[in-house]
Design a protein around this motif. Structure first.
Motif, PDB file in Angstrom:
ATOM      1  N   ARG A  39       0.782  -1.143  -0.056  1.00 11.44           N
ATOM      2  CA  ARG A  39      -0.030   0.046  -0.074  1.00 11.44           C
ATOM      3  C   ARG A  39       0.700   1.319   0.126  1.00 11.44           C
ATOM      4  O   ARG A  39       1.752   1.406   0.751  1.00 11.44           O
ATOM      5  CB  ARG A  39      -1.083   0.036   1.282  1.00 11.44           C
ATOM      6  CG  ARG A  39      -1.917   1.127   0.949  1.00 11.44           C
ATOM      7  CD  ARG A  39      -3.237   0.744   2.106  1.00 11.44           C
ATOM      8  NE  ARG A  39      -2.815   0.597   3.513  1.00 11.44           N
ATOM      9  CZ  ARG A  39      -2.976  -0.435   4.122  1.00 11.44           C
ATOM     10  NH1 ARG A  39      -3.770  -1.504   3.501  1.00 11.44           N
ATOM     11  NH2 ARG A  39      -2.585  -0.783   5.528  1.00 11.44           N
ATOM     12  N   ARG A  40       0.567   2.011  -1.030  1.00 11.86           N
ATOM     13  CA  ARG A  40       1.328   3.363  -0.956  1.00 11.86           C
ATOM     14  C   ARG A  40       0.623   4.596  -1.380  1.00 11.86           C
ATOM     15  O   ARG A  40      -0.447   4.551  -1.980  1.00 11.86           O
ATOM     16  CB  ARG A  40       2.543   3.251  -2.271  1.00 11.86           C
ATOM     17  CG  ARG A  40       3.348   2.072  -2.206  1.00 11.86           C
ATOM     18  CD  ARG A  40       4.294   2.480  -1.649  1.00 11.86           C
ATOM     19  NE  ARG A  40       5.710   1.580  -1.763  1.00 11.86           N
ATOM     20  CZ  ARG A  40       5.809   0.521  -1.058  1.00 11.86           C
ATOM     21  NH1 ARG A  40       5.269   0.043  -0.125  1.00 11.86           N
ATOM     22  NH2 ARG A  40       7.090  -0.431  -1.464  1.00 11.86           N
ATOM     23  N   GLY A  41       0.939   5.747  -0.486  1.00  7.89           N
ATOM     24  CA  GLY A  41       0.093   7.044  -0.990  1.00  7.89           C
ATOM     25  C   GLY A  41      -1.217   7.163  -0.691  1.00  7.89           C
ATOM     26  O   GLY A  41      -1.747   7.503   0.263  1.00  7.89           O
ATOM     27  N   HIS A  42      -2.228   6.574  -1.723  1.00  8.25           N
ATOM     28  CA  HIS A  42      -3.682   7.098  -1.626  1.00  8.25           C
ATOM     29  C   HIS A  42      -4.497   5.826  -1.156  1.00  8.25           C
ATOM     30  O   HIS A  42      -4.120   4.725  -1.529  1.00  8.25           O
ATOM     31  CB  HIS A  42      -3.982   7.585  -2.652  1.00  8.25           C
ATOM     32  CG  HIS A  42      -3.203   8.724  -3.251  1.00  8.25           C
ATOM     33  ND1 HIS A  42      -2.163   8.714  -4.126  1.00  8.25           N
ATOM     34  CD2 HIS A  42      -3.548  10.123  -3.127  1.00  8.25           C
ATOM     35  CE1 HIS A  42      -1.541   9.999  -4.199  1.00  8.25           C
ATOM     36  NE2 HIS A  42      -2.459  10.858  -3.503  1.00  8.25           N
ATOM     37  N   LEU A  43      -5.686   6.260  -0.257  1.00  9.21           N
ATOM     38  CA  LEU A  43      -6.652   5.313  -0.272  1.00  9.21           C
ATOM     39  C   LEU A  43      -7.934   5.996  -0.372  1.00  9.21           C
ATOM     40  O   LEU A  43      -8.177   7.244   0.083  1.00  9.21           O
ATOM     41  CB  LEU A  43      -6.260   4.973   1.212  1.00  9.21           C
ATOM     42  CG  LEU A  43      -7.316   3.945   1.956  1.00  9.21           C
ATOM     43  CD1 LEU A  43      -7.667   2.625   1.289  1.00  9.21           C
ATOM     44  CD2 LEU A  43      -6.909   3.999   3.519  1.00  9.21           C
ATOM     45  N   PHE A  44      -9.061   5.466  -0.917  1.00 12.38           N
ATOM     46  CA  PHE A  44     -10.189   5.940  -0.824  1.00 12.38           C
ATOM     47  C   PHE A  44     -11.169   5.027  -0.268  1.00 12.38           C
ATOM     48  O   PHE A  44     -11.485   3.916  -0.096  1.00 12.38           O
ATOM     49  CB  PHE A  44     -10.804   5.941  -2.278  1.00 12.38           C
ATOM     50  CG  PHE A  44     -12.123   6.697  -2.291  1.00 12.38           C
ATOM     51  CD1 PHE A  44     -12.309   8.077  -2.274  1.00 12.38           C
ATOM     52  CD2 PHE A  44     -13.222   6.208  -2.300  1.00 12.38           C
ATOM     53  CE1 PHE A  44     -13.479   8.739  -2.292  1.00 12.38           C
ATOM     54  CE2 PHE A  44     -14.662   6.478  -2.488  1.00 12.38           C
ATOM     55  CZ  PHE A  44     -14.699   8.219  -2.445  1.00 12.38           C
TER      56      PHE A  44
END
Length: 106
Positions: A39-44
């Motif tokens: 998991r990198r950076g962005h999550l919605f």
């Protein structure tokens, strides 16, 4: 209709969005996403309930309603940048609240 194609020359591709995880979040702390190094950076995150509020915690600890966690009101969605790779937990004010999470991975 067909267009030109580009050769993949980048050794480290930007990444891809994981398939959405849809979980039923209840009134007890529930794991929304397990810890991962991908998991990198962005999550919605999206709360699909028309009535429940969901509290999301990003440090792997036990989520608690009303605590200082990310709060998603009824029907709310939120993009989150710079998400830790640890476990993400959530709790809802109602039982069986549908919540989805989609993460940028590589």
């Amino acid at each position: 209709m067909s267009g030109p194609t580009l050769a993949m020359t980048e050794p480290n591709p930007v990444g891809y969005y994981s398939a959405p995880v849809v979980a039923s979040i209840g009134t007890a702390s529930t794991t929304l996403l397990e810890a991962t190094t991908k998991r990198r950076g962005h999550l919605f995150i999206q709360n699909f309930s028309p009535t429940a509020t969901v509290y999301v915690r990003f440090d792997g600890g036990v989520a608690a309603a009303g605590a200082a966690h990310l709060m998603l009101g009824p029907g709310a969605g939120l993009p989150v940048a710079r998400v830790p790779q640890g476990k993400v937990t959530a709790i809802s004010t109602d039982a069986a609240t549908p919540v989805s999470a989609t993460a940028l991975e590589w």
